[in-house]
Structures are given as structure tokens and as C-alpha cells.
Design a protein around this motif. Structure first.
Motif: not given
Length: 331
Positions: A89-90, A266-268, A124-127
Motif C-alpha cells: 500500500t506504500q 495499491p489503490a490508485g 487496496f485495488a483488488p485484482v
């Protein structure tokens, strides 16, 4: 009572493949566009050799061909994957850092405020989802415990004497012990191994605990080699790979607990990159040869695309949130 998370089995793959088929019919290819143009790092929050690591490495090898890219698996085994999730996430949300996300760890490290996680669900951006793996219980081959009923009766006769492994506080094994105690009164003493099932299994085989709780995929090779006796599976139905092992539910104890493993950026991360990776994973998961490799390794394939996995994440978060008071009281 049924407090178990929604379990996706091979039957679920068929539903997932509906969306997969739609993706395939769109003409989208994994190599389309500008992504990827450099190596991708896949972070795994458990030690090498465990089921999460095995599934991730199996998928990474196929993704290298599918995406024409180099994918390096990096293990960061600590704090029930919290270190790995922090690193993910970082990371820069550019599609070149992805992580294996396991439930309940990705959920509970957020819900349990005492862990002080620096991330939240929206980090999080789930895949995609890859595996759903039911929890099972094993003992030594020469143990007097042969059935779920034997286990419950032994634990009730001497509360807290039988020591049982978990992969950490608020892990699926910890939830399983708490749920079994609630439905049966059986009290086993949890012994937590936050680095993963490999350490837990080593401790059990060394005689440091009487009961080994882990996933079916972990136990099957141990049972095949005669190192453990599997007492029961905590699922609605018997595992395809263990047809002779009863479920706790059919023995009168309504406990259904599974861990699930997927992947997130990661989100974004740009939507088109998420979609590209999700579609690539789906195409690999659709391959019968890859499904057989997973099954042979004791991994139950269960694909969901990015949108479906995100919804599953939210649903599972609610389920484990409801169960959290049970393990919190037992910690």
C-alpha cells in the motif's frame, strides 16, 4: 447457525467464467497497450513453500508468458502478512508492485485497531481471486482422536489442555477454534505462528502441539506421507481431495471456515492496468492444465475478476467483522 464466509468452490469458477468469457470476447489481449514495460514485483506475506507462496509462484510463472514480462516473487513473512500489505500500500500505484492478499489477514489487520495498520480497505485495488481453501484439523497418526466428535469430547474433558496451531491472532484457524468453542463448548488452546503455516506445521511435527489446524492444501501431502491423520474439514461439503474425511458440519458442529487468496495492487493503480492483470489471471485460470496443476498441489481454483473480487472482499469483511468478538475474547 452459519457464520462462515461465502465459500467459492469449483462450481463458483463456472460463474466467474461468465465474466471471463465476456472479457475474452471483447478482444482484449494481455499484451495490449503499454503495460508492462518493466519487471513486476509480486509480494507474498508468508514464507516460501507455504500454500500462498506456492499458488503465487505457480501463477507468476504463467503470467510471465501471458504478459511477456518478468515477475519476481518477494516473500515478506511477518505479522500475518501485515508487513507485506504495508509494503504494497506504500508502493507506487503504477502496476509494478502487486501482492498476494489472503483472507482473513488482509481484512483483520485492518479491523483489529490494536495492530496499528497504516492502511485500510480502500488502500487496496483488488485484482482477482485465485483460491478458496477450507480449514481442516489434523492430529498425530497414533492419536486416539479419530473424528470431530472425538476431538470435541477430548477438549471438553480437559479444557485448554489440547494445544492447536494457528497462523496468528484473528487468522482463519483462530476463528475456527473460536467458532468450534461457541457451537460445541470444546476449548482448545491456540498457539499462534504469525509467519504462516510452515512454522506451525514444523512445531506440530516436532511434538509442540497436539492439534494442527491449517488448510486442506497444507494437510493433504502430510496425510499422504503418513505424518498426520486428518480428523475433519470445516466446510459445507467434503473436500474433493479428501473424500473420506468428514466435515465438522455433518458431525453436528456447524463450523465453516476457509481462507481465500487473491491479488491486489495499491489503490490508485490505473483501471486499465488492473483490468489487464485481472484478465490475464482469468485467462490462465480458465486453462484446464493450470487448474489441474493447482488441484494437484491441493489448491482449489476459484477465479473472480477485479469487480467480483472487490465485492467478495466487502462481503467477507462483514462476515469476519461479525466473528471478530469471538476471537477477541479468546486472545
Amino acid at each position: 447457525m452459519n457464520r462462515a464466509p461465502r465459500v467459492l468452490t469449483l462450481a463458483g469458477v463456472g460463474l466467474a467464467c461468465l465474466s471471463l468469457a465476456a472479457c475474452s470476447q471483447s478482444g482484449t489481449t494481455a499484451a495490449a497497450g503499454d503495460y508492462p514495460t518493466k519487471p513486476i514485483e509480486l509480494v507474498v506475506g508468508y514464507e516460501a513453500g507455504g500454500p500462498t507462496d506456492i499458488g503465487a509462484r505457480m501463477l507468476a510463472k504463467e503470467l510471465e508468458d501471458e504478459l511477456d514480462a518478468t515477475i519476481t516473487v518477494v516473500n515478506k513473512p511477518a505479522a500475518n502478512s501485515q508487513v507485506a500489505y504495508t509494503a504494497l500500500t506504500q508502493a507506487k500505484p503504477d502496476g509494478y508492485t502487486i501482492a498476494a492478499t489472503t483472507f482473513p489477514s488482509a481484512i483483520m489487520t485492518v479491523l483489529d485497531e490494536s495492530r496499528g495498520a497504516s492502511y485500510e480497505r480502500d488502500s487496496f485495488a483488488p485484482v482477482a481471486l485465485q483460491v478458496v481453501d477450507p480449514t481442516a484439523v489434523a492430529v498425530a497418526p497414533d492419536s486416539d482422536i479419530k473424528t470431530p466428535k472425538d476431538l470435541v469430547e477430548a477438549a471438553k474433558a480437559e479444557p485448554g489442555k489440547l494445544r492447536a496451531t494457528t497462523t496468528g491472532v484473528a487468522s482463519n484457524e483462530h476463528f475456527a477454534l473460536a467458532s468450534l468453542k461457541e457451537v460445541s463448548g470444546a476449548e482448545l488452546a491456540p498457539v499462534h505462528f504469525a509467519d504462516g503455516s510452515t512454522a506451525a506445521t514444523t512445531a506440530f511435527l516436532g511434538g509442540n502441539t497436539e492439534v494442527l489446524l491449517t488448510n486442506v492444501s497444507d494437510l493433504q501431502p502430510l496425510a499422504d506421507s503418513g505424518k498426520v491423520r486428518i480428523v475433519g474439514v470445516m466446510d459445507a461439503e467434503r473436500a474433493e481431495s479428501l473424500p473420506d474425511v468428514p466435515t465438522f458440519k455433518e458431525s453436528g458442529y456447524d463450523v465453516e471456515i476457509s481462507s481465500s487468496r487473491g491479488y491486489a495492487f495499491p489503490a490508485g493503480t490505473p483501471d486499465e492496468v488492473v483490468d489487464e492483470m485481472s484478465t490475464a489471471i482469468g485467462e490462465i485460470m480458465e486453462d484446464p492444465a493450470f487448474q489441474k496443476k493447482m488441484t494437484d498441489a491441493g489448491l482449489a481454483p476459484s477465479y473472480l475478476d477485479a469487480e467480483e473480487y472487490s465485492a467478495y472482499w466487502d462481503e467477507t469483511e462483514k462476515t469476519f467483522g461479525d466473528l471478530f468478538p469471538l476471537v477477541k475474547a479468546d486472545s
